[in-house]
Design an enzyme around this catalytic site. Structure first.
Site, PDB file in Angstrom:
ATOM      1  N   GLY A   1       0.802  -1.218   0.000  1.00 14.39           N
ATOM      2  CA  GLY A   1       0.000   0.000   0.000  1.00 14.39           C
ATOM      3  C   GLY A   1       0.832   1.263   0.000  1.00 14.39           C
TER       4      GLY A   1
ATOM      5  N   THR B   1       9.653  -8.643   2.662  1.00 11.84           N
ATOM      6  CA  THR B   1      10.950  -8.024   2.976  1.00 11.84           C
ATOM      7  C   THR B   1      11.887  -8.984   3.695  1.00 11.84           C
ATOM      8  OG1 THR B   1      10.089  -7.160   5.072  1.00 11.84           O
ATOM      9  CG2 THR B   1       9.916  -5.732   3.143  1.00 11.84           C
TER      10      THR B   1
ATOM     11  N   ILE C   1       5.640  -8.928  11.343  1.00 12.61           N
ATOM     12  CA  ILE C   1       6.867  -9.716  11.418  1.00 12.61           C
ATOM     13  C   ILE C   1       7.999  -9.036  10.654  1.00 12.61           C
ATOM     14  CG2 ILE C   1       7.955 -11.948  10.920  1.00 12.61           C
ATOM     15  CD1 ILE C   1       5.796 -12.006  13.115  1.00 12.61           C
TER      16      ILE C   1
ATOM     17  N   LYS D   1      20.258  -1.975  14.779  1.00 12.01           N
ATOM     18  CA  LYS D   1      21.528  -2.594  15.178  1.00 12.01           C
ATOM     19  C   LYS D   1      22.693  -1.974  14.420  1.00 12.01           C
ATOM     20  CE  LYS D   1      24.104  -6.931  15.241  1.00 12.01           C
ATOM     21  NZ  LYS D   1      24.075  -8.401  15.184  1.00 12.01           N
TER      22      LYS D   1
ATOM     23  N   HIS E   1      -3.081  13.663  51.104  1.00  8.26           N
ATOM     24  CA  HIS E   1      -1.983  12.706  51.227  1.00  8.26           C
ATOM     25  C   HIS E   1      -2.465  11.262  51.059  1.00  8.26           C
ATOM     26  CE1 HIS E   1       0.751  15.898  52.354  1.00  8.26           C
ATOM     27  NE2 HIS E   1      -0.170  16.335  53.196  1.00  8.26           N
TER      28      HIS E   1
END
Length: 515
Positions: A35, A66, A126, A137, A275
């Site tokens: 999309g 991917t 995922i 990383k 309190h």
């Protein structure tokens, strides 16, 4: 180095067209998927489909697109490693210098009240987290954007230098790992709830920052206010502040304490807190009557306190509220006339809560308390009782009015710091003894505060009496009925003492420690 190639795949498409258009104008090649690719192409932004990079089609309804060496080698290659450079050259793989990804809307999906389990699972991303983690990383060489709020800074640095700075890449990478950790925590929490396993072997929580606070409990302590994802309405994290200064750390804790008490009641109720302990609680036919009772319960302690109501604040209630110093007033809503009165006070904080769900209708949440080196977790205490749950243990049974006041006192003492004693009469608290090291001490404080109002009142205790001395003290003050959990090995001593003085006493079988 410079950014020459970007991989863009987002579910939240706000601002992405303009961002990619400028990247393209700066000479960056855009790779995209599904999309996002279609959106960019329709907007006239030059874009390459992921399949052209991988040489492999998107398959399994887009589940695999991917997850391919051509993508992850481009993200993970160490650019100053001769070995990595040679492998990339030999395999004819290209580098990816910028990743712009946000994830499938899992939170939005499970927020739907009728969401099917299969739909929730299908919305677990995922490929997205995998790309984000690879890029983060390798942030020494790769920029990664998970938040559209960072588009502007990335563009500014690319315009100026052709790349982002290392400091920016570090900051963006840290945000990615926070983002994916929160995403996974939400999935784990959802599955634990589905499985009925709320206290698993690893307990992971995630919260979103609402705001930084000026300081914590004391000025030398830093603090911030966070919201749990999908926080229910009628909580402080979803409240709308209509007026006044920013909330402080102590304001938030006190306001939450007041809110939890007022949710105990279905009839019009007002709670005043100082309190984190109630100093006055009242119920009435109207919210104005309830406030009058809460105020008169302890006109001294309410000064500078927090007031919570479970009905809309009207002008009749707002006027007396405006006549004393209060930190916060919170309620489902405020009438325009009430706001006109209260907003004349510059510093009072007014919180519109929306609809409040009573304790009887709420399900238990988890309460997390941190300790040095760890934390303890428990279910929240939403237990409530009715007259059917009470066991009369004395010769005299409580009258109908006494039963009503006993249940009222029980709702309040549940929220008072232990050891706790509450005296009540006429639908209002008349004495509160909180946080004492022994129960007699708490009773003495409550009775002293009540004064003459103790005569004819009821007494509620959050835990059992270890001996008869509290009952004797109550009897001498004129208290006519007592509600307590029972369960002491010396219950008979307390029962005998109550019978001697003609006090009606009931056991709940449930205690409400609040440390």
């Amino acid at each position: 180095m410079s950014i020459k190639r970007a991989l863009v795949s987002v579910s939240d498409k706000a601002g992405v067209v303009d961002f990619c258009r400028e990247l393209s104008q700066l000479g960056v090649e855009i790779i995209s998927t599904g999309g996002t690719k279609n959106l960019l192409a329709e907007a006239g932004v030059p874009v390459i489909g992921i399949s052209e990079v991988t040489g492999f089609p998107e398959i399994l309804d887009g589940r695999v697109k991917t997850l391919h060496p051509a993508v992850h080698s481009g993200l993970l290659a160490v650019r100053d490693s001769a070995e990595h450079q040679q492998q990339m050259k030999d395999l004819e793989l290209g580098y990816i210098d910028l990743v712009v990804v946000n994830l499938y809307p899992f939170q939005e999906t499970i927020s739907k009240p009728d969401v099917a389990y299969e739909d929730a699972i299908e919305n677990i991303d995922i490929g997205g987290p995998t790309m984000l983690r690879s890029a983060a990383k390798n942030h020494a060489f790769v920029s990664v954007v998970v938040d559209s709020n960072d588009y502007a800074q990335v563009l500014e640095e690319v315009r100026a230098e052709g790349d982002t700075t290392l400091d920016t890449r570090k900051r963006l990478a840290a945000k990615v790992f926070r983002h994916t950790a929160a995403y996974d925590a939400l999935i784990s929490d959802y599955l634990c709830n589905v499985l009925g396993d709320p206290l698993p072997e690893r307990y992971t929580v995630t919260y979103e920052k609402i705001q930084d606070l000026r300081y914590g409990e004391n000025p030398h302590q830093a603090a911030a206010f966070y919201r749990k994802p999908m926080a229910p309405t009628g909580t402080l994290t979803t409240a709308e502040q209509l007026h006044g200064k920013e909330l402080s750390y102590n304001n938030i804790n006190d306001a939450n304490a007041a809110l939890q008490i007022v949710k105990e009641f279905t009839e019009p109720a007002v709670v005043a807190v100082k309190h984190m302990n109630p100093c006055g609680v009242g119920v009435g036919e109207t919210i104005a009557e309830a406030y009058n009772k809460a105020y008169n319960a302890d006109p001294t302690s309410i000064f500078g306190g927090i007031v919570a109501a479970n009905r809309t604040i009207d002008a009749e209630t707002a006027q007396p509220l405006s006549e004393i110093f209060l930190e916060i007033v919170l309620a489902p809503d405020f009438t325009p006339e009430a706001l006109e009165i209260l907003t004349k006070k510059k510093n009072i904080r007014l919180l519109k809560m929306g609809e409040l769900t009573s304790s009887e209708a709420r399900t238990s949440q988890h309460v997390v308390t941190t300790i040095e080196g760890g934390m303890v977790v428990q279910e929240s205490d939403v237990h409530s009782i009715t007259t059917d749950d009470l066991k009369v243990v004395t010769d005299r049974s409580p009258s109908g009015e006494e039963l009503k006041q006993l249940l009222f006192g029980w709702k309040v003492v549940k929220h008072v710091k232990s050891n706790a004693i509450v005296l009540a009469a006429d639908d209002m608290t008349v004495g509160v003894g909180a946080g004492q090291m022994n129960r007699v001490g708490a009773a003495k404080i409550a009775i002293e505060q009540a004064g003459e109002k103790a005569n004819g009142a009821i007494l509620a205790s959050d835990a059992f009496f270890p001996m008869g001395d509290t009952v004797e003290l109550a009897a001498k003050a004129g208290i006519k009925a007592i509600i307590q959990p029972g369960g002491s090995i010396k219950d008979e001593e307390s029962i005998k003492m109550a019978n001697e003085y003609g006090i009606a006493m009931v056991f709940t079988g449930v205690r409400h420690f609040k440390h």
